[in-house]
Design a protein around this motif. Structure first.
Motif, PDB file in Angstrom:
ATOM      1  N   VAL A 189       0.851  -1.190   0.000  1.00  0.00           N
ATOM      2  CA  VAL A 189       0.000   0.000   0.000  1.00  0.00           C
ATOM      3  C   VAL A 189       0.883   1.235   0.000  1.00  0.00           C
ATOM      4  N   LYS A 190       0.313   2.350  -0.398  1.00  0.00           N
ATOM      5  CA  LYS A 190       1.041   3.609  -0.338  1.00  0.00           C
ATOM      6  C   LYS A 190       1.263   3.957   1.131  1.00  0.00           C
ATOM      7  N   VAL A 191       2.498   4.333   1.461  1.00  0.00           N
ATOM      8  CA  VAL A 191       2.840   4.674   2.836  1.00  0.00           C
ATOM      9  C   VAL A 191       3.374   6.102   2.871  1.00  0.00           C
ATOM     10  N   PHE A 192       2.807   6.891   3.761  1.00  0.00           N
ATOM     11  CA  PHE A 192       3.248   8.257   3.998  1.00  0.00           C
ATOM     12  C   PHE A 192       3.639   8.368   5.468  1.00  0.00           C
ATOM     13  N   VAL A 193       4.570   9.260   5.766  1.00  0.00           N
ATOM     14  CA  VAL A 193       4.961   9.518   7.148  1.00  0.00           C
ATOM     15  C   VAL A 193       5.094  11.025   7.315  1.00  0.00           C
ATOM     16  N   LEU A 194       4.631  11.531   8.435  1.00  0.00           N
ATOM     17  CA  LEU A 194       4.814  12.958   8.702  1.00  0.00           C
ATOM     18  C   LEU A 194       6.300  13.223   8.894  1.00  0.00           C
ATOM     19  N   ALA A 195       6.823  14.147   8.120  1.00  0.00           N
ATOM     20  CA  ALA A 195       8.251  14.466   8.143  1.00  0.00           C
ATOM     21  C   ALA A 195       8.702  14.844   9.544  1.00  0.00           C
ATOM     22  N   GLU A 196       7.915  15.643  10.208  1.00  0.00           N
ATOM     23  CA  GLU A 196       8.244  16.091  11.563  1.00  0.00           C
ATOM     24  C   GLU A 196       8.458  14.913  12.509  1.00  0.00           C
ATOM     25  N   ASP A 197       7.628  13.871  12.379  1.00  0.00           N
ATOM     26  CA  ASP A 197       7.708  12.728  13.285  1.00  0.00           C
ATOM     27  C   ASP A 197       8.869  11.796  12.939  1.00  0.00           C
ATOM     28  N   SER A 198       9.143  11.596  11.661  1.00  0.00           N
ATOM     29  CA  SER A 198      10.294  10.762  11.299  1.00  0.00           C
ATOM     30  C   SER A 198      11.596  11.464  11.678  1.00  0.00           C
ATOM     31  N   GLN A 199      11.652  12.777  11.513  1.00  0.00           N
ATOM     32  CA  GLN A 199      12.846  13.532  11.885  1.00  0.00           C
ATOM     33  C   GLN A 199      13.049  13.528  13.399  1.00  0.00           C
ATOM     34  N   ALA A 200      11.978  13.691  14.157  1.00  0.00           N
ATOM     35  CA  ALA A 200      12.080  13.713  15.619  1.00  0.00           C
ATOM     36  C   ALA A 200      12.584  12.378  16.171  1.00  0.00           C
ATOM     37  N   ARG A 201      12.325  11.298  15.424  1.00  0.00           N
ATOM     38  CA  ARG A 201      12.736   9.964  15.872  1.00  0.00           C
ATOM     39  C   ARG A 201      13.979   9.470  15.132  1.00  0.00           C
ATOM     40  N   ASN A 202      14.589  10.375  14.349  1.00  0.00           N
ATOM     41  CA  ASN A 202      15.818  10.084  13.600  1.00  0.00           C
ATOM     42  C   ASN A 202      15.663   8.852  12.714  1.00  0.00           C
ATOM     43  N   LEU A 203      14.530   8.773  12.011  1.00  0.00           N
ATOM     44  CA  LEU A 203      14.252   7.641  11.137  1.00  0.00           C
ATOM     45  C   LEU A 203      14.355   8.066   9.680  1.00  0.00           C
ATOM     46  N   ALA A 204      15.103   7.314   8.912  1.00  0.00           N
ATOM     47  CA  ALA A 204      15.173   7.566   7.472  1.00  0.00           C
ATOM     48  C   ALA A 204      13.892   7.057   6.833  1.00  0.00           C
ATOM     49  N   VAL A 205      13.436   7.770   5.826  1.00  0.00           N
ATOM     50  CA  VAL A 205      12.228   7.365   5.105  1.00  0.00           C
ATOM     51  C   VAL A 205      12.667   6.509   3.913  1.00  0.00           C
ATOM     52  N   PRO A 206      12.221   5.247   3.868  1.00  0.00           N
ATOM     53  CA  PRO A 206      12.635   4.383   2.763  1.00  0.00           C
ATOM     54  C   PRO A 206      12.094   4.883   1.418  1.00  0.00           C
ATOM     55  N   SER A 207      12.688   4.405   0.352  1.00  0.00           N
ATOM     56  CA  SER A 207      12.311   4.872  -0.988  1.00  0.00           C
ATOM     57  C   SER A 207      10.867   4.528  -1.357  1.00  0.00           C
ATOM     58  N   TRP A 208      10.284   3.515  -0.730  1.00  0.00           N
ATOM     59  CA  TRP A 208       8.920   3.105  -1.056  1.00  0.00           C
ATOM     60  C   TRP A 208       7.869   3.862  -0.222  1.00  0.00           C
ATOM     61  N   ALA A 209       8.313   4.781   0.617  1.00  0.00           N
ATOM     62  CA  ALA A 209       7.403   5.617   1.420  1.00  0.00           C
ATOM     63  C   ALA A 209       7.656   7.081   1.077  1.00  0.00           C
ATOM     64  N   ALA A 210       6.704   7.931   1.418  1.00  0.00           N
ATOM     65  CA  ALA A 210       6.829   9.361   1.131  1.00  0.00           C
ATOM     66  C   ALA A 210       6.710  10.166   2.412  1.00  0.00           C
ATOM     67  N   SER A 211       7.573  11.133   2.545  1.00  0.00           N
ATOM     68  CA  SER A 211       7.550  12.050   3.676  1.00  0.00           C
ATOM     69  C   SER A 211       6.642  13.227   3.320  1.00  0.00           C
ATOM     70  N   VAL A 212       5.736  13.587   4.236  1.00  0.00           N
ATOM     71  CA  VAL A 212       4.797  14.684   3.969  1.00  0.00           C
ATOM     72  C   VAL A 212       4.775  15.660   5.138  1.00  0.00           C
ATOM     73  N   ASP A 213       4.431  16.905   4.843  1.00  0.00           N
ATOM     74  CA  ASP A 213       4.254  17.907   5.887  1.00  0.00           C
ATOM     75  C   ASP A 213       2.759  18.011   6.215  1.00  0.00           C
ATOM     76  N   TYR A 214       2.418  18.901   7.126  1.00  0.00           N
ATOM     77  CA  TYR A 214       1.012  19.012   7.538  1.00  0.00           C
ATOM     78  C   TYR A 214       0.082  19.453   6.407  1.00  0.00           C
ATOM     79  N   PRO A 215       0.459  20.422   5.557  1.00  0.00           N
ATOM     80  CA  PRO A 215      -0.432  20.754   4.440  1.00  0.00           C
ATOM     81  C   PRO A 215      -0.665  19.553   3.504  1.00  0.00           C
ATOM     82  N   ALA A 216       0.356  18.737   3.297  1.00  0.00           N
ATOM     83  CA  ALA A 216       0.186  17.543   2.461  1.00  0.00           C
ATOM     84  C   ALA A 216      -0.720  16.526   3.153  1.00  0.00           C
ATOM     85  N   PHE A 217      -0.649  16.434   4.485  1.00  0.00           N
ATOM     86  CA  PHE A 217      -1.541  15.560   5.248  1.00  0.00           C
ATOM     87  C   PHE A 217      -2.989  15.991   5.022  1.00  0.00           C
ATOM     88  N   VAL A 218      -3.233  17.269   5.087  1.00  0.00           N
ATOM     89  CA  VAL A 218      -4.592  17.784   4.845  1.00  0.00           C
ATOM     90  C   VAL A 218      -5.035  17.420   3.429  1.00  0.00           C
TER      91      VAL A 218
END
Length: 97
Positions: free
Chosen positions: A55-84
């Protein structure tokens, strides 16, 4: 009908991600936020399950950064406007509280 599933709990202390993945369909997507971002820990069972589900996987950029997690190539990092925007793009939103 497409659904955006929002998971905010750690997959290491909770079974919500597993339940969500059982219900996700081909047209659905998953947004990881808060401790749900821990699902992207490399080589972990939750990370492998997400990738295997396809399935398509998105992660809030703020939360992945706060937890020092790299976003894999098969997932997309989004900000709050993109979440909306995602919540508008999908027919419904299911938050796994």
């Amino acid at each position: 009908m497409s659904t955006l599933h929002v998971v905010s709990h750690s997959p290491f202390t909770d079974s919500r991600l597993d339940s969500c993945l059982r219900l996700c369909g081909a047209r659905d997507a998953l947004l990881l936020c808060g401790d749900g971002a821990y699902s992207l820990q490399p080589a972990s069972a939750p990370c492998q399950a997400l990738q295997a589900k396809g399935v398509k996987v998105f992660v809030l950029a703020e939360d992945s950064q706060a937890r020092n997690l790299a976003v894999p190539s098969w997932a997309a990092s989004v900000d709050y406007p993109a979440f909306v925007q995602l919540s508008i793009d999908y027919d419904k939103v299911n938050t796994w509280l």
